[in-house]
Design an enzyme around this catalytic site. Structure first.
Site, PDB file in Angstrom:
ATOM      1  N   LEU A  44       0.815  -1.217   0.000  1.00 50.72           N
ATOM      2  CA  LEU A  44       0.000   0.000   0.000  1.00 50.72           C
ATOM      3  C   LEU A  44       0.852   1.272   0.000  1.00 50.72           C
ATOM      4  O   LEU A  44       0.358   2.371   0.246  1.00 50.72           O
ATOM      5  CB  LEU A  44      -0.938   0.001   1.214  1.00 50.72           C
ATOM      6  CG  LEU A  44      -1.989  -1.107   1.209  1.00 50.72           C
ATOM      7  CD1 LEU A  44      -2.765  -1.129   2.518  1.00 50.72           C
ATOM      8  CD2 LEU A  44      -2.952  -0.952   0.028  1.00 50.72           C
ATOM      9  N   SER A  76       6.061   2.548   2.661  1.00 56.40           N
ATOM     10  CA  SER A  76       7.473   2.955   2.704  1.00 56.40           C
ATOM     11  C   SER A  76       7.635   4.319   2.041  1.00 56.40           C
ATOM     12  O   SER A  76       8.374   5.171   2.534  1.00 56.40           O
ATOM     13  CB  SER A  76       8.380   1.902   2.062  1.00 56.40           C
ATOM     14  OG  SER A  76       7.924   1.578   0.779  1.00 56.40           O
ATOM     15  N   ASP A 129       5.176   5.450  -6.269  1.00 56.86           N
ATOM     16  CA  ASP A 129       4.691   5.541  -4.885  1.00 56.86           C
ATOM     17  C   ASP A 129       5.025   6.894  -4.259  1.00 56.86           C
ATOM     18  O   ASP A 129       4.189   7.497  -3.579  1.00 56.86           O
ATOM     19  CB  ASP A 129       5.304   4.418  -4.035  1.00 56.86           C
ATOM     20  CG  ASP A 129       4.702   3.069  -4.361  1.00 56.86           C
ATOM     21  OD1 ASP A 129       4.028   2.953  -5.391  1.00 56.86           O
ATOM     22  OD2 ASP A 129       4.906   2.120  -3.578  1.00 56.86           O
TER      23      ASP A 129
HETATM   24  O1  PMV Z   1       4.203  -2.891  -2.993  1.00 58.50           O
HETATM   25  P1  PMV Z   1       4.508  -1.449  -3.048  1.00 58.50           P
HETATM   26  O2  PMV Z   1       3.482  -0.581  -2.401  1.00 58.50           O
HETATM   27  O3  PMV Z   1       5.882  -1.159  -2.501  1.00 58.50           O
HETATM   28  O4  PMV Z   1       4.506  -1.003  -4.603  1.00 58.50           O
HETATM   29  C1  PMV Z   1       5.517  -1.377  -5.493  1.00 58.50           C
HETATM   30  C2  PMV Z   1       5.199  -0.985  -6.889  1.00 58.50           C
HETATM   31  C3  PMV Z   1       6.146  -1.568  -7.958  1.00 58.50           C
HETATM   32  O5  PMV Z   1       5.660  -1.109  -9.226  1.00 58.50           O
HETATM   33  C4  PMV Z   1       6.138  -3.075  -7.944  1.00 58.50           C
HETATM   34  C5  PMV Z   1       7.571  -1.078  -7.792  1.00 58.50           C
HETATM   35  C6  PMV Z   1       7.793   0.378  -8.124  1.00 58.50           C
HETATM   36  O6  PMV Z   1       8.832   0.910  -7.674  1.00 58.50           O
HETATM   37  O7  PMV Z   1       6.995   0.992  -8.853  1.00 58.50           O
END
Ligand code: PMV
Length: 319
Positions: free
Chosen positions: A103, A106, A149
């Site tokens: 979500l 981090s 993110d």
């Molecule tokens: O799982 P999360 O919330 O850390 O999202 C990662 C998203 C990815 O596309 C898999 C990696 C990124 O840096 O975009």
């Protein structure tokens, strides 16, 4: 002096993983946030108390830090180097979402930490500097990270993001009713992103085609969102999930939640985030009994339903 900032978590409607390879993604901030409170100390130590764990280290030793609060420490390290300023601080972190669930917690904690710490060291930071340094934090901790993110955590809303090309706000003036299902994650983001990287290195032609197709889904998804075509959004989510599964980032629990949600009446369902466990989103028709059935389906296999709404709010200072 005390300061408090918060940043939102996110769901990826379309395009996770493919965005790491330059394809676009569509991502929305949600109404669940991470809160970072800070106050200056009179010495050179950083004391962190979070929902997960606590730590106490000298600011002069942060470059060697390997603990679970790495995103916070890395954010302070990067900002200290960037500004040439440092101060000891007490930090309290609270999250309204499970940590490491896909979500974007981090990114949210990195962005809110940078905003709060720049206030502590009296550096007048701009919003775009915060987003840029937040991405640097993720890159240094994970080795690979897109701007997805950290961008959404900073600015909020729903965005179409194509790395190095465009960051575009998508205005949604109607409700897209998502149900979020969460199951404990087996692997973290860094592990999952590196897993896809190995797959890409060993099967470049095939995996590039999958990434390209995910990119097409994102373009169609953007149109469907703008046209308020909920059925189409659902269909594209299903196709996106199938391709994420083919990249090896889904697992039995996520697939079970996705399939049971669809069987219970969801218009579409997919994993969201890096996968390896974590979260799914199910798109619901506007019907309370179907919504209940989807929630029951998620819970029937040990998933937790987390009520969410899409949110326009990005990084913000709290009172
Ligand atoms: O799982 P999360 O919330 O850390 O999202 C990662 C998203 C990815 O596309 C898999 C990696 C990124 O840096 O975009």
């Amino acid at each position: 002096m005390k300061v408090k900032f918060s940043s939102p978590g996110k769901i990826t409607l379309f395009g996770e993983h493919a965005i790491v390879y330059g394809r676009p993604a569509i991502v929305s901030a949600i109404n669940k946030r991470v809160y970072v409170s800070m106050e200056k100390r009179d010495d050179d130590f950083i004391k962190i108390i979070s929902d997960l764990s606590s730590d106490f280290i000298s600011i002069n030793e942060i470059s060697n830090y390997k603990g679970s609060l790495i995103y916070i420490i890395k954010a302070i390290e990067i900002l200290s180097k960037y500004t040439g300023r440092k101060k000891g601080v007490n930090i309290i972190i609270n999250s309204e979402m499970p940590i490491s669930a896909g979500l974007g917690t981090s990114a949210a904690v990195s962005i809110a930490t940078i905003a709060a710490y720049s206030r502590i060291i009296d550096y007048n930071i701009s919003i775009s500097e915060i987003a840029k340094l937040g991405h640097k934090v993720e890159l240094e901790v994970q080795g690979i990270a897109s701007i997805m993110d950290t961008t959404i955590s900073t600015f909020g809303g729903t965005m179409y993001i194509k790395p190095n090309v465009t960051i575009e706000k998508i205005k949604i003036d109607y409700e897209i009713p998502f149900i979020l299902g969460y199951i404990k994650r087996e692997y973290n983001t860094a592990y999952m992103v590196n897993k896809v990287k190995s797959l890409m290195n060993e099967n470049k032609e095939i995996i590039e085609k999958i990434m390209e197709t995910i990119g097409l889904i994102v373009e169609e998804g953007k149109k469907a969102i703008l046209e308020k075509n909920i059925e189409k959004i659902g269909l594209l989510m299903n196709i996106n999930h199938g391709l994420l599964d083919s990249l090896g980032v889904s697992n039995k629990e996520l697939n079970d939640m996705v399939y049971l949600a669809r069987k219970a009446g969801a218009l579409g369902a997919k994993l969201t985030g890096a996968g390896g466990g974590g979260c799914i989103i199910a798109l619901c028709p506007n019907n309370e009994s179907i919504k209940n059935n989807i929630c029951n389906a998620i819970e029937s296999i040990g998933g937790k339903v987390i009520p969410i709404l899409l949110s326009e709010e990005g990084l913000k200072e709290e009172d």
